[in-house]
Design a protein around this motif. Structure first.
Motif, mmCIF file in Angstrom:
data_model
loop_
_atom_site.group_PDB
_atom_site.id
_atom_site.type_symbol
_atom_site.label_atom_id
_atom_site.label_comp_id
_atom_site.label_asym_id
_atom_site.label_seq_id
_atom_site.Cartn_x
_atom_site.Cartn_y
_atom_site.Cartn_z
ATOM 1 N N ALA A 290 22.390 34.879 -40.660
ATOM 2 C CA ALA A 290 22.895 35.232 -41.994
ATOM 3 C C ALA A 290 24.343 34.783 -42.178
ATOM 4 O O ALA A 290 24.733 34.373 -43.280
ATOM 5 N N GLU A 291 25.139 34.831 -41.114
ATOM 6 C CA GLU A 291 26.533 34.406 -41.213
ATOM 7 C C GLU A 291 26.642 32.905 -41.464
ATOM 8 O O GLU A 291 27.475 32.448 -42.257
ATOM 9 N N GLU B 175 25.312 34.902 -36.067
ATOM 10 C CA GLU B 175 24.003 35.318 -36.558
ATOM 11 C C GLU B 175 23.574 34.350 -37.646
ATOM 12 O O GLU B 175 24.406 33.713 -38.302
ATOM 13 N N ALA C 257 27.657 35.971 -50.642
ATOM 14 C CA ALA C 257 28.324 37.272 -50.607
ATOM 15 C C ALA C 257 28.440 37.814 -49.186
ATOM 16 O O ALA C 257 29.267 38.691 -48.917
ATOM 17 N N GLY C 258 27.633 37.287 -48.276
ATOM 18 C CA GLY C 258 27.702 37.717 -46.884
ATOM 19 C C GLY C 258 28.929 37.151 -46.192
ATOM 20 O O GLY C 258 29.552 36.201 -46.659
ATOM 21 N N ALA C 259 29.262 37.752 -45.077
ATOM 22 C CA ALA C 259 30.432 37.299 -44.315
ATOM 23 C C ALA C 259 30.067 36.112 -43.436
ATOM 24 O O ALA C 259 29.029 36.133 -42.775
ATOM 25 N N ARG D 41 28.599 29.545 -49.292
ATOM 26 C CA ARG D 41 29.982 29.553 -49.803
ATOM 27 C C ARG D 41 30.466 28.134 -50.079
ATOM 28 O O ARG D 41 31.209 27.893 -51.030
ATOM 29 N N ALA E 298 23.791 35.263 -53.635
ATOM 30 C CA ALA E 298 23.456 36.391 -52.756
ATOM 31 C C ALA E 298 23.817 36.075 -51.311
ATOM 32 O O ALA E 298 24.376 36.921 -50.598
ATOM 33 N N LEU E 299 23.515 34.861 -50.870
ATOM 34 C CA LEU E 299 23.855 34.477 -49.494
ATOM 35 C C LEU E 299 25.360 34.334 -49.315
ATOM 36 O O LEU E 299 25.916 34.719 -48.283
ATOM 37 N N ALA F 5 25.554 32.126 -44.928
ATOM 38 C CA ALA F 5 26.643 32.488 -45.834
ATOM 39 C C ALA F 5 27.698 31.385 -45.887
ATOM 40 O O ALA F 5 28.224 31.062 -46.960
#
Length: 200
Positions: free
Chosen positions: A127-128, A125, A100-102, A135, A97-98, A131
């Motif tokens: 979340a980036e 940010e 999948a973020g950019a 990844r 899920a993480l 991610a």
């Protein structure tokens, strides 16, 4: 805050941000929590190369620390399960899920002396950056060569993961100079104690 050269001695550099993140936790080293606040997290982000030196990290706060610790626990569970030959579906779903973020956008700009240097397209940010680490986990676990080299340190007081790229794949410790040396010293002491107890 402006992140500069890391003031923390992270010592362990696996070459993979996801493994470096797990190495910051209590229990991996027998030591204290290395991500014990926003400033330390900002230092870690620079030290691992997730953000270039000099990146403005003014948004880093305790909520970021909590989210990185949560990811760290999930990555630890997932890698432990994978090495044990079983899966951890919840941890895998969280990482996916993480991932999948950019991740943060990158730019090349002219630095000192006219050389091109890497920078982010804007202040990152949380979340980036999560991610980017997630990844890295996905890339590690889906790359057969890298996955085959994934190990956990055999030293009694260390639970760090590392990639064994040694010839013959016989590496046993995350660091020969630290954990390996401790284990050799401990073996020597055990042998010396055994000899002295056998002496008349």
């Amino acid at each position: 805050m402006m992140a500069g050269k890391s003031s923390c001695d992270w010592r362990f550099e696996s070459g993979r941000p996801c493994l470096d993140l797990v190495a910051t936790g209590i229990g991996t080293t027998g030591a204290c929590e290395l991500l014990d606040g926003a400033e330390r997290l900002a230092d870690w982000l620079v030290a691992t190369g997730l953000v270039p030196d000099g990146t403005r990290l003014e948004a880093v706060d305790e909520s970021w620390v909590a989210r990185f610790r949560q990811l760290r626990a999930g990555v630890d569970r997932l890698l432990t399960a994978e090495l044990g030959g079983r899966g951890d579906r919840r941890a895998l779903e969280r990482v996916n899920a993480l991932a999948a973020g950019a991740p943060p956008g990158l730019r090349a700009v002219h630095g000192r002396g006219g050389k091109l240097v890497r920078t982010l397209s804007r202040d990152p940010e949380c979340a980036e950056l999560l991610a980017a680490v997630a990844r890295d986990v996905v890339e590690l676990l889906t790359d057969p060569v890298a996955r085959a080299g994934l190990r956990r340190c055999e030293a009694g007081s260390c639970r760090r993961f590392y990639l064994d790229t040694s010839r013959g794949r016989r590496r046993r410790w995350c660091s020969s100079e630290v954990c390996g040396n401790r284990e050799r010293v401990a073996r020597h002491r055990r042998r010396a104690a055994a000899r002295s107890s056998d002496a008349p």
